[in-house]
Design an enzyme around this catalytic site. Structure first.
Site, PDB file in Angstrom:
ATOM      1  N   GLU A 108      17.213 -42.297  26.875  1.00  0.00           N
ATOM      2  CA  GLU A 108      17.251 -40.835  26.812  1.00  0.00           C
ATOM      3  C   GLU A 108      15.953 -40.244  26.268  1.00  0.00           C
ATOM      4  OE1 GLU A 108      19.775 -42.748  25.918  1.00  0.00           O
ATOM      5  OE2 GLU A 108      21.588 -42.019  26.916  1.00  0.00           O
ATOM      6  N   PHE A 156      35.649 -41.915  20.173  1.00  0.00           N
ATOM      7  CA  PHE A 156      34.644 -42.804  20.760  1.00  0.00           C
ATOM      8  C   PHE A 156      33.464 -41.979  21.286  1.00  0.00           C
ATOM      9  CE2 PHE A 156      33.001 -45.113  24.539  1.00  0.00           C
ATOM     10  CZ  PHE A 156      32.399 -46.153  23.849  1.00  0.00           C
ATOM     11  N   GLN A 157      32.270 -42.355  20.884  1.00  0.00           N
ATOM     12  CA  GLN A 157      31.028 -41.674  21.264  1.00  0.00           C
ATOM     13  C   GLN A 157      31.011 -40.204  20.885  1.00  0.00           C
ATOM     14  OE1 GLN A 157      30.050 -42.733  25.377  1.00  0.00           O
ATOM     15  NE2 GLN A 157      28.937 -44.513  24.596  1.00  0.00           N
ATOM     16  N   LYS A 196      34.086 -32.780  27.438  1.00  0.00           N
ATOM     17  CA  LYS A 196      34.429 -33.390  28.724  1.00  0.00           C
ATOM     18  C   LYS A 196      35.552 -32.642  29.434  1.00  0.00           C
ATOM     19  CE  LYS A 196      35.228 -37.823  30.933  1.00  0.00           C
ATOM     20  NZ  LYS A 196      35.472 -39.263  30.764  1.00  0.00           N
ATOM     21  N   MET A 243      -4.583 -45.342  13.835  1.00  0.00           N
ATOM     22  CA  MET A 243      -4.789 -44.289  12.844  1.00  0.00           C
ATOM     23  C   MET A 243      -4.249 -44.724  11.479  1.00  0.00           C
ATOM     24  SD  MET A 243      -6.381 -41.496  12.644  1.00  0.00           S
ATOM     25  CE  MET A 243      -6.502 -40.284  13.952  1.00  0.00           C
TER      26      MET A 243
END
Lengths: 173, 574
Positions: free
Chosen positions: B64, B126-127, B176, B486
């Site tokens: 993602e 869940f999730q 959902k 750096m």
């Protein structure tokens, strides 16, 4: 310096979180906050008392609040003519004997006893924060079991006096 | 007959889901590219994408983070909001770095995250993650859709908020059951009213007059051009304004390209690794005109010493930026284009400042950027110059954060506004390569070069799959110094060479890595090899990964050490 800021906001879920989160991550210390509905549907008003270092930080505070999409209006009303009130509930330890004595203390504050039990009673007081502080100080020797304060809510008086010295109307300075 | 038709229409309408409405809304916004990654909570949306014949392409990233950085690159180059879809929970939290990055650099993004069904929100389902809570501090605004009917309006608001005023990311969290739920209602009111969001675009004429007046009296004026010039698409106006009064222009890191780097009036980049001329101009000026820059600490150095003798004018569309860091004498809340147009129309006399312009010219000539260039090995600054040469200074350059970023900013001279995609504010490693994918999709016919470090590339190189899958001709130049450059430089200078965990001694074989994705990989170890290879790399119409081995001990100079002022640069001369 202590400032009283009001914010008119759209009453949507998460607005309070958005506003307090913003103040937190920009390191503004909120002394009190109160929120409630207004006369308009879907519009709520928040009153903050905040401690800010200087006018530059204060400007940043109001600008950042104004940037929020759900915030309609932000005002710093500290130096205006305002009505400001807070409500406190104070549960005091007490046997029946002391009740009359305490009644005598709270009367000048126009506070009232709203609950009584065997070993305690509860005082309700409204007014400016200093007045509430004063009453709490007087009741403390009797033993305060529990204390709850709403935080200040405030708005402008119906009429703003024409003044040159606006600071004389400051509530918190 | 009529009744039957109505019933049929009704039946068809009854089949529409929240996800269908979302797709329609995206079509109304003329979205042509979506970056995303499917998952449980967005299955209804992906199903709707599959079923619809929508005129947009979906780019499947491999993480993602790749989606969102690609969307940032796309937004930067196209000027349109980048659109991202991710699922709930881990999908959504993988976007967080990119959302914060877009917020810091004011990039317009509209991010759709899936959420668990409303009936189980708050049960640690869940999730499930509280993406509203997580993204509130790093978005311009966010929404959780509570009814299908609201969806079209919210999408419209989200695009409006993301792309107007000071651009920024907007998250739309869709449970959902909303995306999967059916709706029979056909009349959606997409009219919206946002009384709390009315950006000021027109400048206050009094302040414009004040600035014009100050300018005519100024002996040492300078313009500081930031990304606000790019967002406001006002490069032409900036050029006219600067030319009209012969005003020297320094740019911020993100403002590179807003003013042609080849112009005699250009001082180059200011700030920590900026040019001597730009920093001295900011230090010595008596009038500083900041256009769309936010006075980042990497630009100002120690504020105690910043522009000590200057009257400061600040043009910004975000009122909260004015006076946030540097006290401002002339505040102008406006769109950069509007403000510059008004300024060009002023007929106040030009400042008398020939001496100033020649002083700055002398600074430029006497203290240019420099580097040592040993012949055997490849020096990274020289590498950037070679890329500049082969692309005729016209490529789109994307970078991560670090030494390679600073060298690219210093040695790739940018001449036009849509060439430079870098992670400025957040300084995100792993940004450059996926951002190049987005940039290439936004500008298919341009050369897109991802200049990345060996450290940052290893954070998001899985997106090589997208190059292969889409045949995107992105050229990935790994400035490979076997170190987190750096970090290594700071350890050398400020931590007595204690190189704690900054040397990447174990590296993958980047050539084989590229080849495993069926992409051309080339390892370059000497200047000669680079010179002989580059023409074929840029003539080739496909992607190439170039593993360029450069000197490890090379540092970025000049530099302003932390806590120092702009006039206290070190490493100005060899």
């Amino acid at each position: 310096m202590k400032r009283i800021i009001t914010a008119t906001v759209q009453n949507r879920s998460g607005v309070l979180n958005r506003v307090t989160g913003l103040l937190q991550r920009r390191q503004f210390n909120i002394e009190s906050i109160s929120v409630g509905r207004t006369e308009m549907d879907g519009i709520s008003k928040m009153t903050f008392v905040v401690e800010v270092e200087d006018s530059q930080k204060l400007e940043q505070l109001t600008k950042q609040l104004n940037k929020q999409i759900d915030v309609l209006k932000v005002s710093d009303i500290t130096d205006k003519a305002i009505v400001a009130r807070e409500l406190a509930l104070i549960k005091v330890v007490s046997t029946g004997k002391l009740r009359n004595e305490i009644q005598g203390i709270i009367d000048p504050f126009r506070a009232s006893i709203i609950d009584v039990s065997k070993d305690s009673f509860t005082v309700q007081v409204t007014g400016r924060p200093e007045k509430i502080e004063a009453l709490i100080d007087l009741l403390r020797p009797y033993g305060i079991k529990e204390l709850a304060r709403t935080g200040m809510t405030a708005f402008l008086r119906g009429q703003q006096p024409q003044v040159t010295e606006i600071n004389s109307f400051s509530l918190l300075k | 007959m009529k009744v039957e038709a109505k019933q049929a229409a009704h039946a068809a309408a009854a089949q529409r889901t929240g996800a269908d409405l979302l797709i329609e809304s995206l079509m109304n916004e003329e979205v042509d590219t979506i970056f995303g990654y499917p998952g449980g909570a967005v299955l209804p949306i992906y199903d709707a994408i599959f079923r619809s014949k929508a005129p947009f392409q979906h780019i499947l990233s491999r993480h993602e983070q790749g989606s969102i950085h690609a969307a940032e690159g796309y937004a930067r180059i196209s000027g349109k909001p980048g659109v991202v879809i991710a699922t709930s929970g881990p999908g959504a939290t993988n976007l967080v770095t990119g959302i914060a990055d877009a917020m810091m650099d004011s990039l317009p993004l509209v991010i759709f995250t899936g959420q668990v069904a409303r009936s189980v929100i708050g049960t640690d389902a869940f999730q499930e993650s509280d993406i509203m809570g997580i993204t509130t501090p790093i978005t311009k605004h966010n929404y959780q859709v509570q009814s299908i009917q609201d969806l079209p309006r919210i999408v419209k608001e989200a695009f409006h908020i993301a792309s107007t005023g000071r651009p920024g990311p907007v998250v739309v969290d869709i449970p959902k059951d909303i995306s999967a739920g059916f709706t029979e209602d056909e009349n959606y009111d997409t009219e919206f009213y946002l009384p709390g969001y009315q950006p000021t675009t027109k400048p206050n004429p009094l302040q414009i007059n004040k600035l014009a007046d100050s300018l005519s009296k100024s002996k040492k004026p300078v313009i500081l051009a930031g990304a606000g010039v790019l967002h406001g698409k006002s490069s032409e106006e900036l050029k006219s304004f600067s030319t009209k009064h012969s005003l020297p222009v320094a740019t911020t890191l993100l403002g590179l390209g807003s003013f042609p780097g080849i112009s005699p009036l250009s001082l180059g980049m200011a700030g920590m690794h900026g040019t001597y001329a730009a920093n001295m101009a900011l230090h010595e000026c008596d009038l500083l005109i900041n256009i769309g820059a936010r006075f980042d600490d990497r630009l100002t150095g120690n504020l105690k010493h910043f522009a000590p003798n200057a009257k400061v004018a600040h043009i910004d569309i975000d009122p909260a930026e004015i006076g946030k860091v540097v006290p401002t004498d002339i505040p102008i809340v406006a769109d950069s284009k509007e403000a510059l147009t008004q300024l060009c129309l002023q007929d106040a006399p030009s400042p008398q400042h020939e001496e100033w312009v020649s002083t700055l010219k002398a600074y430029k000539e006497d203290s240019p950027l420099w580097f040592n260039n040993p012949e055997q090995e490849m020096c990274p600054q020289w590498l950037i110059k070679a890329i500049h040469k082969i692309t005729a200074g016209d490529a789109i350059i994307t970078t991560d954060v670090g030494q390679h970023q600073m060298w690219a900013a210093q040695y790739y001279t940018f001449t036009n506004p849509h060439q430079w995609v870098t992670s400025g504010g957040l300084g995100t490693m792993g940004f450059g390569f996926p951002a190049a994918i987005g940039a290439q999709l936004a500008a298919p016919h341009k050369d897109v070069v991802a200049i990345v470090g060996d450290g940052g590339f290893q954070m998001t190189f899985q997106e090589l799959s997208v190059l292969q899958e889409r045949g995107l001709p992105v050229k990935v130049i790994i400035v490979n110094n076997g170190a987190l450059g750096m970090v290594r430089q700071w350890q050398e200078e400020f931590y007595e060479k204690r190189y704690s965990e900054s040397l990447l001694t174990v590296q993958p074989d980047f050539v084989k890595l590229a080849e495993s994705y069926s992409i051309r990989g080339i390892k370059i170890e000497t200047q000669e090899e680079l010179v002989s290879t580059l023409p074929s790399v840029f003539a080739y119409k496909g992607p190439v990964v170039l593993d360029c081995r450069v000197l490890q001990q090379e540092n970025v100079y000049p530099m302003i050490a932390p806590g120092k002022g702009l006039h206290e640069m070190i490493g100005v001369k060899p």
